[in-house]
Design a protein around this motif. Structure first.
Motif, PDB file in Angstrom:
ATOM      1  N   VAL A  91       4.174 -19.774  14.353  1.00 49.73           N
ATOM      2  CA  VAL A  91       4.144 -21.069  13.679  1.00 49.73           C
ATOM      3  C   VAL A  91       3.504 -20.882  12.301  1.00 49.73           C
ATOM      4  O   VAL A  91       2.408 -20.332  12.192  1.00 49.73           O
ATOM      5  CB  VAL A  91       3.350 -22.111  14.479  1.00 49.73           C
ATOM      6  N   ILE A  92       4.208 -21.324  11.273  1.00 48.54           N
ATOM      7  CA  ILE A  92       3.661 -21.352   9.919  1.00 48.54           C
ATOM      8  C   ILE A  92       3.314 -22.806   9.631  1.00 48.54           C
ATOM      9  O   ILE A  92       4.177 -23.675   9.675  1.00 48.54           O
ATOM     10  CB  ILE A  92       4.663 -20.804   8.884  1.00 48.54           C
ATOM     11  N   GLY A 144      16.420 -14.754   7.408  1.00 46.78           N
ATOM     12  CA  GLY A 144      17.027 -13.580   8.016  1.00 46.78           C
ATOM     13  C   GLY A 144      16.084 -12.695   8.812  1.00 46.78           C
ATOM     14  O   GLY A 144      16.523 -11.703   9.398  1.00 46.78           O
ATOM     15  N   VAL A 145      14.796 -13.038   8.863  1.00 46.97           N
ATOM     16  CA  VAL A 145      13.828 -12.219   9.604  1.00 46.97           C
ATOM     17  C   VAL A 145      13.983 -12.454  11.100  1.00 46.97           C
ATOM     18  O   VAL A 145      14.028 -13.599  11.557  1.00 46.97           O
ATOM     19  CB  VAL A 145      12.384 -12.542   9.171  1.00 46.97           C
ATOM     20  N   GLU A 146      14.074 -11.377  11.858  1.00 53.66           N
ATOM     21  CA  GLU A 146      14.109 -11.448  13.320  1.00 53.66           C
ATOM     22  C   GLU A 146      13.017 -10.558  13.876  1.00 53.66           C
ATOM     23  O   GLU A 146      12.909  -9.389  13.504  1.00 53.66           O
ATOM     24  CB  GLU A 146      15.474 -11.010  13.862  1.00 53.66           C
ATOM     25  N   LEU A 147      12.207 -11.110  14.753  1.00 55.44           N
ATOM     26  CA  LEU A 147      11.158 -10.332  15.391  1.00 55.44           C
ATOM     27  C   LEU A 147      11.715  -9.576  16.583  1.00 55.44           C
ATOM     28  O   LEU A 147      12.668 -10.018  17.230  1.00 55.44           O
ATOM     29  CB  LEU A 147      10.026 -11.254  15.839  1.00 55.44           C
ATOM     30  N   PRO A 161      10.737 -13.675  20.046  1.00 57.95           N
ATOM     31  CA  PRO A 161       9.982 -14.795  19.471  1.00 57.95           C
ATOM     32  C   PRO A 161      10.714 -15.425  18.289  1.00 57.95           C
ATOM     33  O   PRO A 161      11.406 -14.747  17.528  1.00 57.95           O
ATOM     34  CB  PRO A 161       8.672 -14.135  19.008  1.00 57.95           C
ATOM     35  N   GLY A 162      10.531 -16.728  18.147  1.00 64.51           N
ATOM     36  CA  GLY A 162      11.137 -17.456  17.043  1.00 64.51           C
ATOM     37  C   GLY A 162      10.120 -17.776  15.957  1.00 64.51           C
ATOM     38  O   GLY A 162       8.904 -17.666  16.156  1.00 64.51           O
ATOM     39  N   LEU A 163      10.628 -18.188  14.793  1.00 65.21           N
ATOM     40  CA  LEU A 163       9.806 -18.590  13.660  1.00 65.21           C
ATOM     41  C   LEU A 163       9.926 -20.096  13.490  1.00 65.21           C
ATOM     42  O   LEU A 163      11.038 -20.630  13.433  1.00 65.21           O
ATOM     43  CB  LEU A 163      10.260 -17.879  12.383  1.00 65.21           C
ATOM     44  N   TYR A 242       2.392  -9.382  15.941  1.00 63.28           N
ATOM     45  CA  TYR A 242       3.562 -10.179  15.552  1.00 63.28           C
ATOM     46  C   TYR A 242       3.215 -11.082  14.368  1.00 63.28           C
ATOM     47  O   TYR A 242       4.010 -11.230  13.439  1.00 63.28           O
ATOM     48  CB  TYR A 242       4.058 -11.002  16.737  1.00 63.28           C
ATOM     49  N   ALA A 243       2.033 -11.687  14.387  1.00 59.34           N
ATOM     50  CA  ALA A 243       1.636 -12.539  13.268  1.00 59.34           C
ATOM     51  C   ALA A 243       1.547 -11.737  11.984  1.00 59.34           C
ATOM     52  O   ALA A 243       1.906 -12.234  10.898  1.00 59.34           O
ATOM     53  CB  ALA A 243       0.291 -13.200  13.580  1.00 59.34           C
TER      54      ALA A 243
END
Length: 254
Positions: A91-92, A144-147, A161-163, A242-243
């Motif tokens: 979460v941002i 376009g970022v995928e974890l 995980p999602g953004l 991840y963060a």
């Protein structure tokens, strides 16, 4: 602000380990070690604040006063509030709100902006929202970022995980209660996560100027319910890593 010195704050050593190797010049102020370094090629000052609003506020004041940082980023873990989110999601924060500052009335607790005086006509609506321009820059930086999927050892399956962008709550409480989680969801519709420093960092930064950007990056290490004390300890190192991936992408545009 992207060319100004960036202050990077984390409450715990596990949250900072992927952000800085602590090899830069170190200065101890007020018992807190601050050190120079870089993140994603950007000059920065790092500090391990310790948990809670007072610790976060003291570290922020020193960042702004002693080191002349004019942009701030928090990075670490949080408890999830939104039932649609899961462990590992990032979460941002688009708004940092303190949920435990207010007026305790017979009819219930009323949250107000820290330091405001509603009886004198002050605006008491809580929160320190980010500007639309900053949120746009952050979204563009993460396009376009995928974890990578979570490790099997986490125990929640190989979910990716999602953004997410949304409000983050702050209070001097480690939420270990499903009842409290539901109460916070009801009181702060749309809030996605809860932690212990971000709202205080935003409050102190606002005193220095409304143009100081504050970006709060949190990985959900638990779901802020009755099992939080078990999940948090097990997943903290993974969540912090991840963060940090997201923090490295955002640092150049803050």
């Amino acid at each position: 602000m992207a060319n100004s010195l960036l202050g990077v704050l984390s409450a715990l050593p596990e949250e900072l380990v992927h952000l800085s190797d602590r090899s830069g010049e170190q200065t101890v102020v007020g018992g807190l070690p601050f050190w120079r370094g870089q993140i994603a090629g950007r000059d920065a000052v790092f500090v391990e604040t310790g948990p809670g609003k007072v610790n976060g506020g003291v570290a922020t004041a020193l960042m702004l006063d002693r080191f002349d940082c004019r942009a701030l980023m928090l990075c670490g873990v949080a408890g999830g509030l939104d039932p649609a989110l899961g462990v590992g999601d990032i979460v941002i924060g688009t708004n940092n709100l303190q949920h435990d500052y207010g007026i305790d009335r017979e009819s219930g607790f009323v949250t107000i902006q820290p330091g405001s005086r509603p009886s004198l006509g002050d605006d008491w609506a809580p929160g320190y929202p980010l500007s639309e321009a900053l949120v746009t820059r952050l979204r563009d930086a993460l396009a376009g970022v995928e974890l990578e999927p979570l490790p099997e050892a986490v125990g929640v399956g190989r979910r990716r995980p999602g953004l997410h962008f949304g409000p983050i709550l702050t209070g001097d409480i480690f939420v270990n209660s499903g009842t409290t989680r539901r109460r916070l969801q009801e009181r702060f519709a749309g809030a996605m996560a809860v932690e212990m420093e971000g709202g205080a960092v935003a409050q102190i930064a606002r005193r220095w100027g409304a143009d100081i950007p504050i970006v709060n990056v949190r990985c959900l290490s638990d779901l802020a319910g009755s099992d939080s004390h078990l999940d948090f300890r097990a997943f903290l190192p993974v969540a912090a890593r991840y963060a940090s991936v997201v923090a490295h992408r955002l640092a150049p545009v803050i």
